[in-house]
Write a protein that holds these residues in place. Sequence first.
Motif, short mmCIF file in Angstrom:
data_model
loop_
_atom_site.label_atom_id
_atom_site.label_comp_id
_atom_site.label_asym_id
_atom_site.label_seq_id
_atom_site.Cartn_x
_atom_site.Cartn_y
_atom_site.Cartn_z
N GLY A 33 0.87 -1.22 -0.07
CA GLY A 33 0.12 -0.18 -0.15
C GLY A 33 1.00 1.18 0.04
N GLY A 34 2.13 1.19 0.51
CA GLY A 34 3.06 2.52 0.45
C GLY A 34 3.26 2.50 -1.18
N LEU A 35 3.46 1.82 -2.11
CA LEU A 35 3.54 2.19 -3.58
C LEU A 35 2.14 2.76 -4.04
N VAL A 36 1.23 2.15 -3.65
CA VAL A 36 -0.36 2.82 -4.02
C VAL A 36 -0.48 4.09 -3.41
N ILE A 37 -0.08 4.44 -2.30
CA ILE A 37 -0.37 5.76 -1.70
C ILE A 37 0.50 6.84 -2.40
N SER A 38 1.64 6.30 -2.62
CA SER A 38 2.81 7.30 -3.28
C SER A 38 2.29 7.62 -4.75
N GLU A 39 1.70 6.62 -5.36
CA GLU A 39 1.12 7.04 -6.73
C GLU A 39 -0.22 7.84 -6.89
N ALA A 40 -0.94 7.31 -5.75
CA ALA A 40 -2.21 7.91 -5.73
C ALA A 40 -2.11 9.52 -5.26
N SER A 41 -1.15 9.66 -4.64
CA SER A 41 -0.95 11.12 -3.94
C SER A 41 -0.17 12.09 -4.81
N LEU A 45 1.01 11.99 4.50
CA LEU A 45 1.34 10.45 4.30
C LEU A 45 1.85 9.88 5.57
N VAL A 46 1.30 8.61 5.80
CA VAL A 46 1.71 7.78 6.87
C VAL A 46 2.17 6.50 6.30
N TYR A 47 3.29 5.96 6.36
CA TYR A 47 3.82 4.78 5.70
C TYR A 47 3.97 3.62 7.03
N VAL A 48 3.17 2.72 7.00
CA VAL A 48 3.10 1.63 8.00
C VAL A 48 3.65 0.44 7.44
N SER A 49 5.00 0.17 7.89
CA SER A 49 5.58 -1.11 7.38
C SER A 49 5.47 -1.38 5.78
N ALA A 50 5.66 0.06 5.28
CA ALA A 50 5.33 0.23 3.67
C ALA A 50 6.29 0.76 3.05
N PHE A 51 6.60 0.24 1.82
CA PHE A 51 7.43 0.80 0.84
C PHE A 51 7.36 2.15 0.46
N VAL A 52 8.41 3.07 0.30
CA VAL A 52 8.54 4.32 -0.01
C VAL A 52 9.38 4.52 -1.38
N PRO A 53 8.70 4.18 -2.50
CA PRO A 53 9.20 4.29 -3.81
C PRO A 53 9.70 5.46 -4.53
N ARG A 54 10.73 5.15 -5.08
CA ARG A 54 11.24 6.49 -6.15
C ARG A 54 10.49 5.87 -7.61
N PRO A 55 10.42 6.87 -8.47
CA PRO A 55 10.13 6.37 -9.78
C PRO A 55 10.74 5.32 -10.31
N GLY A 56 10.20 4.40 -10.89
CA GLY A 56 10.56 3.01 -11.28
C GLY A 56 10.91 1.96 -10.68
N ASP A 57 10.63 2.07 -9.27
CA ASP A 57 10.71 1.21 -8.01
C ASP A 57 9.50 0.24 -8.34
#
Length: 245
Positions: A71-79, A88-100
């Motif tokens: 869901g960290g990828l999802v919220i990063s894209e959705a926001s 944003l709050v990341y809970v045991s979540a990925f924090v992706p860069r573009p292309g990750d």
Amino acid sequence: MSDQKPTVVLVHGAFAESASWNGVIERLYAEGVTSVAAANPLRSLAGDAAYVRDVIASIDGPVVLVGHSYGGLVISEASADNDRVAALVYVSAFVPRPGDSAFSLSASEPGSTLGDALEVHPISTGGVELVIRRSVFRDQFAADVPVQVAGLMGATQRPVTEAALKDAVQADAPGWTDRPSWHVFGTEDRNIPAAVLRAGAERASSLGTNEIAGASHAVSVSQPEAVVAAILDAVAHVSGERAAA
């Protein structure tokens, strides 16, 4: 900052479902904070993010967007480029860069044992989806959750497509690049190595990081108070209130 108290939108990740936020929702309600647990489809990153954007669009006022795991990828894209998302709050979540992708990030540091815990099921429309074997679900996903609760979680887990976990972030500027963020994760996460989560918090210039000793991947279930504390800090920041010391 906004004069209107934000709504909290909670986005579960792979092998979980909306009820994984129940303990968080109950505590937010007690604090007078409205929340919505979105039913993340777990079919494709672009489709999942589009769905979450639709949920956000249905809400009046600012949103604090919370993601667990994938869901960290999802919220990063959705926001990304979404003015409705204030924090944003990341809970045991990925924090992706573009292309990750989830796959690339989870393999960026050693320690994940998820691959050996998975079952692969074919999908009639093509491709496969993944689930965690019930016999190892608690050890893999929720080792600090009571056996009975972990059993329910294993029975109600939502499969994720392999494609979703391989999909790369397309946004040029994921939401964390220009929105404040908070991060909560456990040191004993067996799905996503703590080093990956720690690096993500540093990448996002976290305004608050809580690394919980001994906690599993399922911190929204096992450590709801810590998750709520991070969310309340984000809500206070957005509302222009002083966060509790």
